[in-house]
Design an enzyme around this catalytic site. Sequence first.
Site: not given
Ligand code: ARG
Length: 416
Positions: A14, A94, A123, A174
């Site tokens: 992406d 993040r 995110d 992912s």
């Molecule tokens: N569910 C977790 C969170 O919100 C992990 C997210 C993983 N992010 C990703 N882009 N695969 O912190």
Amino acid sequence: MSDKVVLAYSGGLDTSVAIRWLKERYDLDVIALNVDVGNERDFSAVRQKALDIGAVKALVTDAKELFVNYFVFPALQADALYEGQYPLATALARPLMAKLLVDTALEEGASAVAHGCTGKGNDQVRFEVSISALAPSLKIIAPAREWGMTREESINYAQRYGIPVPATAASPYSIDENLWGRSIECGVLEDPWVEPPEEVFAWTNSPGDAPNVPGYVEIGFEQGIPVTIDGQEMDGVSLIQRVNELAGKHGVGRIDLLENRLVGIKSREIYEAPAATVLLQAHQALEAMTLSKNQLRFKQKVAVECADLIYNGLWFSSLHQDLAAYIKSSQRYVTGTVRLKLFKGGCQVVGRKSPKSLYSYGLATYDKGDEFDQSASPGFIHIWGLPLRTQAQVQPPTQDEGPLSIMAPKKTEEDN
Ligand code: ARG
């Protein structure tokens, strides 16, 4: 000359497509910023890839120390676990990435920053709330949220423009990873009834294949920060890496959680967080020894609050600033050593000691040397129970339900 945008670049499909797309759609020159938070990768290859696709500049920042010292360890001191289970690896990285994006945009004179998140996750919220808190006037672009391409369409787009499609693009999963943990979503995992196949795990042995002999590890803390393993001093980054290896070998740190995302979706998440699992358990054990009962009770509430605000993208909020001051103060005597046993996926605290321990052998022992004055107990109980006795006299239980009126079965003198 075109305007510039700083893109949080992972090297995945992406964000690679986004380099080209940002030029095409917005005529922006892309500066790709790759942040190393301990996601093992060939960073020079990632850099070169960004340039090959057309980025005008590609930067790599080793942010591991920043990540550990400013994000991971404070979260450990807070005992932050989202919904009681998730140590928040992604959520902690993040705001750091947002900070580095903003700094780079200012240094490079870029008018915008961009990230590769979709419109369904946490995110995007964490990035954008953080960026806007740090630099309210910076423009934010979320290509993957805007373009609305399916995975297959992104792959086609990549192939059309000669963008190398990573082998991982074929994987149904992912994945996001950093020093504090690894998360795996999508594919068969989207059925919450299906046990995660072994192939989704990369950091932990299957408990069944873990060593048949338990492993012991001693973690030394200084004011709530882990500083030694088995007596040997280590910097934070190496310490976490070492515990990840050690606990991962014993199959410790697998988490299967159906969690509540901020955007209202319940999602099934698999995590591997060996070091986080061990260190959080060890830290809590040391707090149990060095904090008073009231400090512990209050801190548990703060921990929930803190985990929620980290998860929900509010790292750079004033409430967090205030809670962080409390948490730091609470750690001033959390110094000592915790001994843990790692065995076949399990992690257990089996010993703890501290120069500031509140545990008193003289008070606790049932053997000789008992210093507890048992003759004071009746007086204590007399006063502690006073309100209940008073109430029982005035308001005897009448209802036929509930703990006040529990009925013992009638006794008979003879059997039948
Ligand atoms: N569910 C977790 C969170 O919100 C992990 C997210 C993983 N992010 C990703 N882009 N695969 O912190």
